[in-house]
Enzyme design. Sequence first.
Site, PDB file in Angstrom:
ATOM      1  CG  HIS A  18       5.050   1.179   2.770  1.00  0.00           C
ATOM      2  ND1 HIS A  18       4.390   2.239   2.201  1.00  0.00           N
ATOM      3  CD2 HIS A  18       4.594   1.105   4.041  1.00  0.00           C
ATOM      4  CE1 HIS A  18       3.577   2.780   3.090  1.00  0.00           C
ATOM      5  NE2 HIS A  18       3.671   2.100   4.221  1.00  0.00           N
ATOM      6  NE  ARG A  39       2.052   6.606   9.083  1.00  0.00           N
ATOM      7  CZ  ARG A  39       1.000   5.995   8.554  1.00  0.00           C
ATOM      8  NH1 ARG A  39       1.060   4.704   8.276  1.00  0.00           N
ATOM      9  NH2 ARG A  39      -0.107   6.646   8.302  1.00  0.00           N
ATOM     10  CG  ASP A  96       1.655   5.138   4.838  1.00  0.00           C
ATOM     11  OD1 ASP A  96       1.196   3.979   4.942  1.00  0.00           O
ATOM     12  OD2 ASP A  96       2.805   5.449   5.200  1.00  0.00           O
ATOM     13  CG  HIS A 110      -0.074   0.233   2.513  1.00  0.00           C
ATOM     14  ND1 HIS A 110       0.742  -0.737   3.045  1.00  0.00           N
ATOM     15  CD2 HIS A 110       0.085   1.328   3.313  1.00  0.00           C
ATOM     16  CE1 HIS A 110       1.353  -0.263   4.118  1.00  0.00           C
ATOM     17  NE2 HIS A 110       0.978   0.991   4.302  1.00  0.00           N
TER      18      HIS A 110
HETATM   19  C1  OGA Z   1       3.435   2.224   8.122  1.00  0.00           C
HETATM   20  C2  OGA Z   1       3.686   0.847   7.655  1.00  0.00           C
HETATM   21  C3  OGA Z   1       5.224  -0.986   7.891  1.00  0.00           C
HETATM   22  C4  OGA Z   1       6.130  -1.522   8.914  1.00  0.00           C
HETATM   23  O1  OGA Z   1       3.870   2.556   9.236  1.00  0.00           O
HETATM   24  O2  OGA Z   1       2.840   3.001   7.369  1.00  0.00           O
HETATM   25  O3  OGA Z   1       3.117   0.439   6.687  1.00  0.00           O
HETATM   26  O4  OGA Z   1       6.994  -2.347   8.553  1.00  0.00           O
HETATM   27  N1  OGA Z   1       4.600   0.190   8.354  1.00  0.00           N
HETATM   28  O5  OGA Z   1       6.008  -1.123  10.082  1.00  0.00           O
HETATM   29 MN    MN Z   2       2.074   2.176   5.671  1.00  0.00          MN
END
Ligand code: OGA
Ligand code: MN
Length: 298
Positions: free
Chosen positions: A273, A289, A106, A104
């Site tokens: 990702h 994040r 974000d 995806h």
């Molecule tokens: C995010 C995500 C992936 C991870 O924080 O947006 O997709 O490996 N994280 O934590």
């Molecule tokens: Mn993400």
Amino acid sequence: MITVTRIGKHLGAHISGVDLSRPVDDDTFAQIAKAFFDNEVAFFRNQKITPEHQVAFTRRFGTLEQHVRKESRLAEHPEILIVSNVLDDKGNAIGSQDAGRFWHSDLSYKKEPSMLSALYALEVPIKDARVLGDTSFASTTAAYDALPEDTKRRISGLKNVHSYRFYRAKNVEAQKQEQASGGRVIQEQVLSEEQLKSVPDVETPLVRTHPVTKRKGLFVNEAHTSHIVGMPPSESEKLLSELYQHIIKPEFVYTHKWQPGDLLMWDNAAVQHKATFDYDLPLRRLMYRTTVRGTAAY
Ligand code: OGA
Ligand code: MN
């Protein structure tokens, strides 16, 4: 002096020579921003930063989002989303336990999807001297460039629907299956009707132009895309699955092995990702994040 070292074939760079706990001057910031957009994923190592530092630094790229999942925000810092498998002393999840289960980008389901996300690694799971919980990134711009001309023509002008409701349903289903097969227990976070209303489905171009680099990229992802507009469902599913498989070919992917102290940023207008869930408690993973708002895709 900052040094930028490219890591992956099409994406990913290590930036060294920056201490993010200190003010970053405008010239250095401009170099970082350039390295970021050129490489789509960029990370700094061995950073000792507070939430204030992370917020102040990432805010320089634009307005920070506050995630619709209120329960997963850091108290006193609503701009920070906790991404973690850690439970508090009452046994409640302190953050989002399964962010990134599917490929995806974000907030792609928002009218103004995220431009940049930054994850700061506080705790990283390690087993038998091996780091677990990698995050993989795939360049949708490199993947677009590599498409055959007839595919480019076929998808030009198409629109797809990005839907948070679609994602929730898909994720709940995956959580159920994971638990049924003896996997992790994910605490489902119930969203109010009002919260859900704040993220209505959006119709958006399947091929988007990057607002900064002007490169074209594929703006479809398996987590959020419910369907291609105006296409019979079976045809839409077939085309989507072909595109998903294409985007994650190894040459378009960079996989990050985390170290505590990493601050890694990715360009949501250029990459997708996915997390790797190969660890479980008592191995802890804790990330903060921040998410910078972007502009509507075109
Ligand atoms: C995010 C995500 C992936 C991870 O924080 O947006 O997709 O490996 N994280 O934590
Ligand atoms: Mn993400």
